[in-house]
Design an enzyme around this catalytic site. Structure first.
Site, PDB file in Angstrom:
ATOM      1  N   SER A 262       4.585  54.250  39.203  1.00 54.52           N
ATOM      2  CA  SER A 262       4.038  53.563  38.041  1.00 54.52           C
ATOM      3  C   SER A 262       4.836  52.306  37.703  1.00 54.52           C
ATOM      4  O   SER A 262       5.057  51.474  38.575  1.00 54.52           O
ATOM      5  CB  SER A 262       3.982  54.542  36.876  1.00 54.52           C
ATOM      6  OG  SER A 262       2.977  54.168  35.993  1.00 54.52           O
ATOM      7  N   LYS A 266       6.269  49.319  40.270  1.00 54.55           N
ATOM      8  CA  LYS A 266       6.229  47.850  40.165  1.00 54.55           C
ATOM      9  C   LYS A 266       7.646  47.318  40.416  1.00 54.55           C
ATOM     10  O   LYS A 266       7.852  46.337  41.148  1.00 54.55           O
ATOM     11  CB  LYS A 266       5.760  47.402  38.777  1.00 54.55           C
ATOM     12  CG  LYS A 266       4.440  48.021  38.268  1.00 54.55           C
ATOM     13  CD  LYS A 266       4.072  47.490  36.876  1.00 54.55           C
ATOM     14  CE  LYS A 266       3.341  48.448  35.952  1.00 54.55           C
ATOM     15  NZ  LYS A 266       2.015  48.845  36.241  1.00 54.55           N
ATOM     16  N   TRP A 353      -7.029  53.899  35.699  1.00 51.95           N
ATOM     17  CA  TRP A 353      -6.283  52.872  34.951  1.00 51.95           C
ATOM     18  C   TRP A 353      -5.488  51.974  35.914  1.00 51.95           C
ATOM     19  O   TRP A 353      -5.334  50.778  35.688  1.00 51.95           O
ATOM     20  CB  TRP A 353      -5.352  53.598  33.976  1.00 51.95           C
ATOM     21  CG  TRP A 353      -4.493  52.770  33.074  1.00 51.95           C
ATOM     22  CD1 TRP A 353      -3.128  52.760  33.043  1.00 51.95           C
ATOM     23  CD2 TRP A 353      -4.913  51.871  32.036  1.00 51.95           C
ATOM     24  NE1 TRP A 353      -2.679  51.908  32.065  1.00 51.95           N
ATOM     25  CE2 TRP A 353      -3.751  51.347  31.430  1.00 51.95           C
ATOM     26  CE3 TRP A 353      -6.166  51.448  31.564  1.00 51.95           C
ATOM     27  CZ2 TRP A 353      -3.792  50.440  30.378  1.00 51.95           C
ATOM     28  CZ3 TRP A 353      -6.207  50.533  30.502  1.00 51.95           C
ATOM     29  CH2 TRP A 353      -5.026  50.043  29.938  1.00 51.95           C
ATOM     30  N   HIS A 403      -2.434  60.564  37.587  1.00 54.97           N
ATOM     31  CA  HIS A 403      -1.273  59.674  37.633  1.00 54.97           C
ATOM     32  C   HIS A 403       0.011  60.506  37.613  1.00 54.97           C
ATOM     33  O   HIS A 403       0.362  61.086  36.582  1.00 54.97           O
ATOM     34  CB  HIS A 403      -1.366  58.786  36.384  1.00 54.97           C
ATOM     35  CG  HIS A 403      -0.369  57.692  36.317  1.00 54.97           C
ATOM     36  ND1 HIS A 403      -0.417  56.597  37.141  1.00 54.97           N
ATOM     37  CD2 HIS A 403       0.704  57.509  35.504  1.00 54.97           C
ATOM     38  CE1 HIS A 403       0.569  55.775  36.831  1.00 54.97           C
ATOM     39  NE2 HIS A 403       1.283  56.310  35.841  1.00 54.97           N
TER      40      HIS A 403
HETATM   41  C1  GTR Z   1       1.130  52.788  31.481  1.00 58.20           C
HETATM   42  C2  GTR Z   1       1.025  51.351  31.895  1.00 58.20           C
HETATM   43  C3  GTR Z   1       0.955  51.288  33.386  1.00 58.20           C
HETATM   44  C4  GTR Z   1       1.996  52.158  34.050  1.00 58.20           C
HETATM   45  C5  GTR Z   1       2.313  53.431  33.297  1.00 58.20           C
HETATM   46  C6  GTR Z   1       3.607  54.144  33.653  1.00 58.20           C
HETATM   47  O1  GTR Z   1       1.050  52.984  30.137  1.00 58.20           O
HETATM   48  O2  GTR Z   1      -0.116  50.811  31.316  1.00 58.20           O
HETATM   49  O3  GTR Z   1       1.048  49.936  33.816  1.00 58.20           O
HETATM   50  O4  GTR Z   1       3.149  51.465  34.311  1.00 58.20           O
HETATM   51  O5  GTR Z   1       2.367  53.240  31.948  1.00 58.20           O
HETATM   52  O6  GTR Z   1       4.627  53.528  33.953  1.00 58.20           O
HETATM   53  O7  GTR Z   1       3.604  55.378  33.563  1.00 58.20           O
END
Ligand code: GTR
Length: 422
Positions: A262, A266, A353, A403
């Site tokens: 996540s 990045k 998402w 996720h």
């Molecule tokens: C979310 C965000 C994503 C992702 C995620 C995470 O809220 O919108 O870009 O990075 O968090 O890191 O779990």
């Protein structure tokens, strides 16, 4: 612009924005028409014909663009980096691994910052290849091992995980073991090094602390518009950890894979783009600003991410809020900065998402650049079926589920890393 605003106001604003203004698009038919910016044509229109031209012309200009306009530049150099082994054990994980905990001190002028690396190494290897990545709530959360130090840094509250008052306590030991297949990793002959990301830079829109504050000129309160946000700071932290791993005899520092999930995926991608010592990178569900193409505007968008997390990217990136068409690059070009090194992008079916299709297309579109180095990317332009990984030097899978990082993900990463990294 970044200002220090109380969290409650930010939360109010985010709630307001999410319910009233921002409706993510999850409909493929509503993805705007767009051209994926060409990897092989320079900004001035020159065609790239070989790997030398890629390395001398195209890679540097793309890198500069991402550095100046997306993640932000590191504003200087440190005066000193030192490492102290604060704890070690020769019989961790029921005797099959070495455990070390290392305190890293970064020094700039009279300011310093400390963070801790937790390292497990297989005993049956002289020099182990290794995964290096951040965790979200502290090193002690990734294992039940009672000797792992509990972080003292600011931590995001998470009642379910037993974290309140922004401090991790004993109650949160082992609450994230599900995301780290430590036994599987060590059994396959790999090491694992983890860091709590909040020790490098707390994940809040406040630039008074963490790595940023170390580099301020007198009177400076926040980075300039082209200077680093938190993602670039986390990436920098991974590089400093790699400095330590290079000194560690039992680690093969030429085989360190940056790993992240996540937002930390990045950061791992940017770390591997900025620091070519990383042998490869795994982006797990990294989504917007990570592996996913921005111009599809599917799920999370540039405007949305810069609003919810104004501290992640540099301020220059805000000019692309609701304005992705104006971006002269897209995220496949970030991925191409990794070439010719192994790259793994992974998605989850229910993680819309993060735009799984945008993550796939981004990985797939690096194909010509890997080709310049005679490395096999992903030739097929259609997404593979769920749970059917494509594993070349560039690899991709989409698994069932949400996720998260699962054992399934780690099993695929290990098969691939055995083949392309070890
Ligand atoms: C979310 C965000 C994503 C992702 C995620 C995470 O809220 O919108 O870009 O990075 O968090 O890191 O779990």
């Amino acid at each position: 612009m970044k200002k220090i605003i109380p969290c409650s106001i930010i939360l109010l604003f985010m709630t307001h924005l999410s319910s009233a203004q921002f409706k993510p698009n999850y409909d493929e038919a509503k993805v705007p028409e767009f051209q994926i910016p060409d990897l092989m044509t320079t900004f001035s229109g020159e065609t790239i014909k070989n790997s030398e031209e890629w390395n001398s012309k195209r890679r540097p200009e793309l890198f500069s663009f991402f550095e100046e306009n997306v993640y932000g530049k590191v504003p200087g150099t440190l005066d000193n980096v030192s490492f102290e082994i604060v704890e070690r054990n020769e019989a961790a994980l029921n005797g099959k691994a070495y455990r070390k905990q290392i305190e890293v001190t970064l020094q700039k002028g009279n300011r310093s910052l400390k963070f801790n690396i937790l390292l497990y190494l297989p005993k049956n290897k002289n020099k182990a290849p290794l995964f290096l990545g951040y965790n979200f709530f502290g090193n002690h959360t990734i294992t039940k091992d009672p000797n792992v130090l509990v972080t003292e840094a600011w931590t995001m509250n998470n009642e379910k995980l037993g974290i309140t008052e922004n401090r991790a306590k004993e109650a949160s030991r082992g609450v994230r073991t599900n995301r780290w297949a430590i036994d599987k990793i060590v059994d396959k002959g790999f090491g694992l090094a983890v860091i709590y990301y909040g020790e490098v830079d707390p994940d809040k829109n406040d630039f008074s602390d963490g790595l940023h504050a170390l580099f301020y000129k007198e009177g400076q309160k926040q980075p300039k518009a082209n200077e680093w946000g938190s993602l670039a700071a986390w990436a920098f932290g991974l590089s400093k950890a790699l400095d330590f791993l290079e000194k560690e005899d039992q680690v093969d520092a030429s085989k360190v894979i940056a790993f992240g999930h996540s937002r930390l995926g990045k950061a791992a991608l940017w770390a591997a783009a900025t620091d070519e010592r990383f042998a490869g990178v795994i982006s797990n569900n990294s989504g917007c600003g990570g592996a996913a193409l921005s111009k599809r505007k599917f799920g999370e968008t540039v405007g949305r991410i810069n609003t919810s997390f104004p501290h992640w990217f540099c301020d220059n990136f805000e000019q692309y809020n609701e304005n992705e068409e104006a971006l002269p690059v897209d995220q496949h070009q970030l991925l191409a900065l990794i070439a010719p090194r192994p790259l793994y992008v992974a998605s989850a079916e229910e993680d819309q998402w993060a735009d799984p299709k945008g993550e796939f297309l981004s990985a797939q579109n690096t194909f010509p650049v890997y080709g310049l180095f005679s490395k096999e990317g992903i030739a097929s332009q259609s997404m593979p079926k769920v749970n059917e990984p494509i594993q070349n030097v560039v690899a991709y899978h989409i698994r069932t589920g949400v996720h998260d990082v699962t054992d399934y993900d780690w099993e695929q990463y290990l098969i691939w890393a055995k083949k392309f990294i070890e």
